[in-house]
Write a protein that holds these residues in place. Structure first.
Motif, short mmCIF file in Angstrom:
data_model
loop_
_atom_site.label_atom_id
_atom_site.label_comp_id
_atom_site.label_asym_id
_atom_site.label_seq_id
_atom_site.Cartn_x
_atom_site.Cartn_y
_atom_site.Cartn_z
N ALA A 156 0.85 -1.20 0.00
CA ALA A 156 0.00 0.00 0.00
C ALA A 156 0.88 1.24 0.00
N LEU A 157 0.25 2.37 -0.25
CA LEU A 157 0.96 3.66 -0.18
C LEU A 157 0.92 4.16 1.25
N PHE A 158 2.04 4.61 1.74
CA PHE A 158 2.10 5.10 3.10
C PHE A 158 1.28 6.39 3.22
N GLY A 159 0.55 6.48 4.33
CA GLY A 159 -0.19 7.72 4.58
C GLY A 159 -1.54 7.71 3.91
N ALA A 160 -1.59 7.35 2.65
CA ALA A 160 -2.88 7.25 1.96
C ALA A 160 -3.40 5.84 2.14
N GLN A 161 -4.64 5.61 1.80
CA GLN A 161 -5.17 4.25 1.89
C GLN A 161 -5.10 3.58 0.53
N ASP A 162 -4.25 4.10 -0.36
CA ASP A 162 -4.16 3.52 -1.71
C ASP A 162 -3.56 2.14 -1.67
N PHE A 163 -4.24 1.19 -2.29
CA PHE A 163 -3.87 -0.22 -2.28
C PHE A 163 -3.17 -0.55 -3.59
N LEU A 164 -1.96 -1.09 -3.51
CA LEU A 164 -1.17 -1.36 -4.73
C LEU A 164 -1.20 -2.83 -5.15
N GLY A 165 -1.82 -3.70 -4.31
CA GLY A 165 -1.87 -5.12 -4.67
C GLY A 165 -1.51 -6.00 -3.49
N GLN A 166 -1.76 -7.31 -3.64
CA GLN A 166 -1.46 -8.24 -2.57
C GLN A 166 -1.06 -9.60 -3.15
N ALA A 167 -0.39 -10.40 -2.32
CA ALA A 167 0.00 -11.75 -2.72
C ALA A 167 -0.27 -12.69 -1.57
N PHE A 168 -0.79 -13.88 -1.91
CA PHE A 168 -1.04 -14.93 -0.92
C PHE A 168 -0.02 -16.03 -1.14
N VAL A 169 0.56 -16.55 -0.04
CA VAL A 169 1.58 -17.59 -0.17
C VAL A 169 1.66 -18.37 1.15
N ALA A 170 2.00 -19.65 1.05
CA ALA A 170 2.27 -20.42 2.27
C ALA A 170 3.76 -20.31 2.57
N LEU A 171 4.12 -20.21 3.85
CA LEU A 171 5.53 -20.09 4.22
C LEU A 171 6.34 -21.26 3.65
N GLY A 172 5.74 -22.46 3.66
CA GLY A 172 6.42 -23.64 3.10
C GLY A 172 6.77 -23.48 1.63
N GLU A 173 5.94 -22.72 0.89
CA GLU A 173 6.23 -22.50 -0.54
C GLU A 173 7.50 -21.68 -0.71
N VAL A 174 7.68 -20.69 0.16
CA VAL A 174 8.88 -19.84 0.06
C VAL A 174 10.12 -20.66 0.41
N ILE A 175 10.02 -21.44 1.51
CA ILE A 175 11.17 -22.24 1.93
C ILE A 175 11.47 -23.34 0.92
#
Length: 519
Positions: free
Chosen positions: A72-91
């Motif tokens: 997100a943008l700091f200060g504003a509530q502008d949303f720039l996107g999100q990602a969903f992931v399981a910790l096991g996927e990263v490892i």
């Protein structure tokens, strides 16, 4: 500790580039609720920020730890996107680096987020050292001395904590102590320059040991002994004050010093070890006709069967560590078309050449398809499918591949002797076996195979390692009907031993993890 680096973010700042921040949310186990875990710092005026602040999370192989990264943008509530992931996927991803597209702003490409995971080293080194002494002060009236050493690590507040005692060497002023092993954490709390104090005592039977003298060193100084002997003067402060000609109360020599690292499960996964997941499902007649609601294979329009639930619970966690997501899946104890022969390892996808299914969904599809085409029969033989996976595991034993076989069964086993023989043989291979027992049967035979109480043996041969973990499915059926939570508990209990079992294989073979490639 995942770090994050979004790339090519949406530019929502009219006068300059965006000022992004990443917020991490963690899903509460067994629910759909998300809790904020922490935020990165804000980086001004960039669409390609590299955040410094790390998120430190406890990692559990046996749990699905779902994470959500909101940018997100700091200060504003502008949303720039999100990602969903399981910790096991990263490892489980190559070198602990995973890139994911950011989504959530309709009709816009939001860029990507790069996640990096590394294990916090809490100083896992273990030291082995050996010391001897020369010309120690004589303390005993009739004999010489009976010397032993006491090691202390210094604390932040200047006090000392005892961390090791050597054995007593009787009646000598020139003792040689046995080599001993101690974790670096215990010796100096991981601080290589912290003082290590060593007292030399003369042992007395009544416990009033006589102080001979002391000396101080540090882990860093001790470690120099890898290339040279280090000699320490043993000093007794009281004698030093009293006697002008006092030199010392003897010397202690460090004869040898070596360091070994204790490796963790994550070290091997990051070094490229792949977990290969194989499924074997019980198609014997004791399960009941699949079309009948009383059958253990019965799937209503509203609920998966116990077999499907157990498969999903375990498979969805293991698949994060398997790069190709292709899972061989077999059935046993059925008459298989076209000729109605009994088989104890028929591929669920009906492809003998390639029994692999794409993802857990692919395994579930093939399982449901098989229920419609094969005739449930018997007997219940485990050995063929265990030997099948063992044969594959035996082909690559260098630590780059580790196999996990999930057997789901109603527990009425017919080939106990052959199964014990198969498990004892498999215990020297890079594999583990998970058995989930469904239905109301007594599972004494499964408990014996588990080998937690008594090490499994066959014809006088004992299993080299404990590689079997058994759980009864009924212990995890939640009265409140919260399937998600009960299946998370099931997966947690059956998978909890896998990291230790993998480590025990690597250790007995002296296989070290491959170094992850440098960035």
């Amino acid at each position: 500790t995942p770090g994050s680096s979004p790339r090519n973010l949406l530019d929502l700042d009219t006068f300059s580039k965006s000022d992004p921040v990443v917020v991490l949310f963690v899903q509460v186990s067994g629910s759909s609720e998300w809790k904020e875990f922490g935020r990165t710092e804000v980086i001004d005026n960039t669409l390609n920020p590299d955040f410094v602040r790390k998120f430190v999370l406890d990692y559990y192989f046996e749990e699905k730890q779902n994470l959500r990264f909101d940018v997100a943008l700091f200060g504003a509530q502008d949303f720039l996107g999100q990602a969903f992931v399981a910790l096991g996927e990263v490892i489980g991803s190559q070198r602990g680096r995973l890139e994911r597209p950011l989504t959530g702003v309709p009709g816009k490409r939001c860029g990507t987020i790069l996640l990096l995971a590394e294990e916090l080293s809490n100083c896992r080194d273990i030291v082995t050292m050996q010391l001897c002494a020369n010309k120690l002060d004589k303390k005993d009236f009739f004999g010489k001395s009976d010397p032993f050493l006491v090691f202390y690590r210094s604390n932040e507040d200047g006090t000392f904590t005892i961390c090791h005692k050597t054995e007593v060497v009787k009646n000598t002023l020139n003792p040689v102590w046995q080599p001993f092993t101690i974790p670096v954490r215990a010796l100096c709390n991981g601080d290589y320059d912290r003082t290590v104090k060593i007292d030399v005592y003369d042992w007395d039977r009544d416990g009033s040991h006589d102080f001979i003298g002391e000396f101080a060193t540090s882990y860093r100084e001790l470690s120099r002994a890898q290339s040279q002997f280090t000699v320490y003067e043993v000093l007794n402060p009281r004698k030093k004050c009293k006697k002008k000609k006092y030199v010392n109360s003897g010397t202690v020599t460090l004869l040898s010093f070596s360091v070994e690292s204790e490796f963790t499960f994550v070290d091997y996964i990051r070094g490229g070890t792949q977990l290969n997941f194989t499924v074997a499902i019980d198609f014997t007649a004791s399960n009941g006709l699949p079309s009948q609601p009383t059958s253990l294979h019965y799937a209503s329009p509203y609920q998966l069967s116990a077999y499907a639930l157990a498969l999903k619970a375990v498979g969805e966690i293991i698949q994060d560590y398997d790069s190709d997501k292709l899972f061989p899946a077999y059935g046993f104890g059925a008459k298989v078309p076209p000729d109605g022969k009994i088989s104890h390892q028929f591929p669920l996808n009906n492809n003998v050449e390639n029994p692999s299914c794409a993802g857990i969904e692919g395994v579930l599809e093939s399982y449901l398809q098989s229920l419609r085409t094969v005739q449930l029969y018997g007997p219940t033989n485990f050995a063929p499918v265990i030997n099948q996976v063992a044969g594959i595991a035996a082909q690559v034993t260098d630590g780059s591949q580790y196999h996990v076989l999930l057997i789901i069964t109603d527990g009425v086993i017919s080939d106990m002797l052959q199964t014990k023989e198969a498990i004892v043989t498999a215990s020297s291979l890079p594999m583990s076996i998970i058995i989930v027992g469904v239905g109301p049967a007594e599972f004494e035979a499964m408990e014996e195979l588990d080998g937690d109480e008594v090490r499994l043996s066959s014809r006088g041969r004992y299993a080299e390692r404990d590689i079997v973990q058994f759980v009864p499915f009924r212990d995890y059926v939640d009265d409140s009907g919260n399937q998600v939570l009960s299946m998370a508990r099931l997966a947690k209990d059956v998978l909890a031993e896998i990291p230790e079992q993998l480590l025990s294989y690597m250790k007995t073979r002296d296989i070290k993890p491959r170094r992850a490639d440098p960035e």
